[in-house]
Structures are given as C-alpha cells and as structure tokens.
Scaffold this active site. Structure first.
Site, short mmCIF file in Angstrom:
data_model
loop_
_atom_site.label_atom_id
_atom_site.label_comp_id
_atom_site.label_asym_id
_atom_site.label_seq_id
_atom_site.Cartn_x
_atom_site.Cartn_y
_atom_site.Cartn_z
CG ASN A 54 -1.88 1.15 1.24
OD1 ASN A 54 -1.48 2.30 1.37
ND2 ASN A 54 -3.15 0.84 1.10
CB SER B 57 -6.25 1.61 -4.01
OG SER B 57 -6.58 2.96 -3.75
CD GLU B 58 -5.87 3.62 1.73
OE1 GLU B 58 -5.10 3.09 0.90
OE2 GLU B 58 -5.63 4.72 2.28
CG ASN B 59 -10.24 3.50 -2.98
OD1 ASN B 59 -9.06 3.17 -2.99
ND2 ASN B 59 -10.83 3.95 -4.07
CB SER C 143 -10.34 -2.68 1.64
OG SER C 143 -9.12 -2.05 1.38
#
Lengths: 234, 208
Positions: free
Chosen positions: B23, B45-47, B87
């Site tokens: 990340n 991508s943490e979304n 996520s």
C-alpha cells in the site's frame, strides 16, 4: 413485497425522521447515494447523525446537508475536502467523531452481522483508544470498538434487480456494502434496475435481503481529482 | 547533495520485493510505483482495489475508478475489487506486506504522527491508523527536517499519534535509518551527505 419506488422522495416517505442515525456508502465522491442525499435535504429532516467515511464537498454529497445545517454529528475518517464542514466543526456547531477508516468499515460490518463489539489493534496508543476497554490477546494489546446499528442505510449501486440484489462497479463498491448491512432499513439508488434473472446469481455483491427499497435514477458521478497521463507519441 | 523526491521514491522502491502486496500513501510514496522496475508488485488501494494501474489517458477517466487519494486511475489484468470492510480486513489481518507513507514526526521508539496538528489541521486519519497497525512492514518516506529546519526525527513525538511503535524503516532526503532498540540506526547515507550532517539533523538518539 414491492421494493421498487419511483424516486428518492417516495423511497424516503415514511422512513426519514428527525434525529436519525444514517449510514451512508461512498468513498470521497465515488459511489455516494447522491439522489437520496438530495431528497433528504428536501425532506427537511433535522439533527441527523451520519456514519460516512467522508462528508462530501461543499456543494455535493453530504456537504449539501451541512449547508442547510441538517447534520448534528458526523462519524467519519477523513473530512479534508469540505470547508463548510471545517467551519461548523471549529465553531462547535457540528459534532465530529473520527474513526480510523478500517474501524469505521468494520463497525458497520459488525452492526450488520449482529456483533455489538470487536477488538482491534488499530488506534492503540493514540487518542482513538482513550476511554475504550483494552484487552491483551497473545501478548498484544487491542481496544474494544462497537458495532454501528443505524436507523437507515443509504447506498448507491450500479445495477439491481427488483428483489434488491445489487452489483457495484469498480471502486464505487467501497463503504456501500458494510453501510447497507447495518441499517434497520436500507434504500439503494442504482443506475439501472434490470429484469429478475438477468443478474448472474454467482456475481451478486450484496444479496437483496439487505435492501428494502430501490430507486433508479440519473447520477452526476462527479470526479474529485481528475488525474491523467498523456498518450505517448508513436 | 541530499536526495530529491524522486530519488527518495527510488530508494523506497528498493525495499519492495518480488511478489509483495503493498500500500502506497499519498505524496512521495505514490512516486514509488514509478521505480519498481521488473519486480512483480501488486499495489493495494484501501478504498477497495488490488492491482492499481497508472493514471488514465485523457478522456478515459472513470468516476467509479479512483485511488485512496481520490485520483482517477486504471485497472490492470490482475485487478480485483472489494468493499471497504474486506479491504481493511486484509490490512488488519496482516496480508499486506508493506506500507510506504509520509509523516509529520517520528520518534526513536518508532511512534508515528501524520494525521493531525491540533487547532491547525483537522482532516482525519483516513486509513493510516489501520495501515500502520496492520501491515507487515511500515516504511516512512519524508524530509529529515521541516520547513523551519527542525528535525522530524524526535526523541518523542509531540503531535497526536497515528500509531505507537509501528515504524520499521525511515527514508529521508539525507539517508536511511531503522528503528532499533534504543533509538535509530543509520543504514545508509545519501551520496554527498555526511554522517555528521545526519546526526546534526536528528533529534532522536542514534545508536551504532
């Protein structure tokens, strides 16, 4: 039971009321229930609490409900793109509870799964941990976080059938799934309602059991940061 | 000469190994993607995405496809999408090998502050607290000193923390330092920078 409603205002009829706790899907402006937010604004409901990762921008998303002062409290992880939010917060008009993003997502997921609390190491040793129960597991310290049980969940999906099975598109799925599950009532706005049987049952992202009302509508789908690269010359 | 932004990003890219899920934070960490070369790295991508691709060509932006910095991006042949709870389950669950992120302050115990300046900047922590608590290795990329010339590598952080004892390695414009027992250890010095310069710019205890 008929789940499909004509528009956002009708879908909110008999559901929306003052003082509600509302869980909203979306990340930034991506995948936000923009039509339902507009209709909540028109409903005039007051003293609302929103569990939502972000607060929109000044003139779009939850930002429009901040303009009209309908929001009492936000539970969010990041509110950096909204000047009106900052003004109301710094002047004490608006309550704000910061949650780490993953903790907020898990609080919604837990609420929807009937789990009132869970332990996480996120935030241990920070202000987030203050006042929360600490417990050690296998030599590591965790804090207790509580599930979110919302009165209403509002989400945005790509496609639905009339039974409420939902499919999302790309990164617009984000908080929409956990938010949908944690509401007593969930209303979904979608780009297209398709005939029953035309969605692949193996590809449903959120089963219709979680979705009580559905509307189809036109979405602006605003882009917050338009970043591109140039095509290389051949 | 101290390293510039791109040289810092290139140095951070050396930390990443073939096969890693990683990340990258906003700012200089985003540039790290430009320097991974032939290594097989999957960006999270943490979304809600694994396998983040580059920015789209003009005219091909998709409002439904953004990264955690809300920038339009593209997908790759390996890409998968998922919801935010999934996520952060993979982040909290230790499945992400490393996070590269920026910082306002770091201290000699590995405490990190990067989300808030009381009374000045109140934007929120986003996913930073989850990332530093959950991923395998936390690599910080930042300037060694702030714009007033004061060290950002402190004995004790003064700003509200993002995480306690979470930082493994720090890459600054002056060099590379690790968080070890008793303080920070100099691992590498940028070409043209002296050890004395690093020591002078570091408030934290430096151990040999």
């Amino acid at each position: 039971m008929k789940k499909v409603y004509a528009n956002a205002t009708e879908a909110l009829d008999g559901v929306i009321s003052d003082g509600m706790m509302i869980a909203a899907g979306g990340f930034g402006l991506c995948g936000i229930p923009e039509l339902l937010l507009e209709a909540i604004k028109d409903s005039g409901a007051q003293n609302l609490t929103f569990a939502s990762n972000n607060a929109g921008v000044d003139d779009f998303g939850i930002g429009i409900l901040l303009q009209t002062k309908q929001v009492k409290k936000m539970i969010s992880s990041y509110v950096g793109e909204n000047a009106e939010f900052m003004r109301q917060y710094l002047s004490g008009e608006l309550e704000l509870e910061f949650n780490p993003q993953g903790t907020l997502a898990e609080r919604m997921r837990a609420g929807g799964a009937g789990i009132p609390g869970f332990y996480t190491k996120t935030g241990v040793g920070t202000v987030i941990a203050e006042g929360k129960e600490h417990k050690d597991f296998n030599g590591e310290t965790y804090i207790l976080e509580e599930g979110i049980f919302a009165d209403l969940a509002i989400v945005k999906a790509w496609k639905a059938d009339d039974t409420g099975n939902l499919i999302f598109r790309k990164t617009a799925r984000n908080f929409n799934v956990p938010a949908a599950t944690c509401g007593t009532i969930c209303i979904a706005e979608v780009e297209e309602i398709v005939p029953r049987g035309s969605l692949d049952p193996d590809a449903i992202h959120l089963p219709g059991i979680y979705v009580h009302r559905i509307i189809q509508g036109e979405h602006e789908k605003r882009i917050e940061q338009r970043t591109t690269r140039k095509k290389e010359e051949a | 000469m101290p390293w510039d932004r791109n040289q810092m990003a290139a140095r951070a890219a050396q930390e990443l190994e073939d096969g890693m899920y990683v990340n990258l934070g906003i700012g200089i960490p985003t540039l790290v993607a430009n320097y991974v070369g032939d290594k097989d790295i999957t960006l999270q991508s943490e979304n809600g995405m694994l396998g983040m691709g580059p920015f789209p060509f003009e005219g091909e932006e998709d409002a439904d496809l953004i990264n955690a910095g809300k920038q339009t991006i593209t997908e790759l042949s390996r890409t998968s999408y998922f919801d935010s709870a999934t996520s952060f389950a993979m982040i909290r669950g230790g499945k992400i090998a490393a996070a590269v992120l920026g910082a306002m302050e770091i201290d000699e115990e590995g405490d990190l502050a990067n989300w808030m300046i009381p009374g000045v900047l109140v934007k929120g922590m986003g996913g930073a607290m989850d990332l530093v608590a959950g991923v395998g290795r936390v690599i910080v990329v930042m300037d060694h000193t702030n714009k007033h010339g004061k060290s950002k590598l402190l004995k004790k952080c003064t700003l509200p923390l993002t995480g306690k004892k979470v930082v493994n390695r720090i890459i600054t414009n002056l060099g590379v330092l690790d968080v070890v027992d008793g303080g920070l250890k100099i691992i590498e010095i940028a070409e043209g920078v002296t050890e004395d310069e690093i020591r002078a710019a570091t408030e934290a205890n430096i151990v040999n």
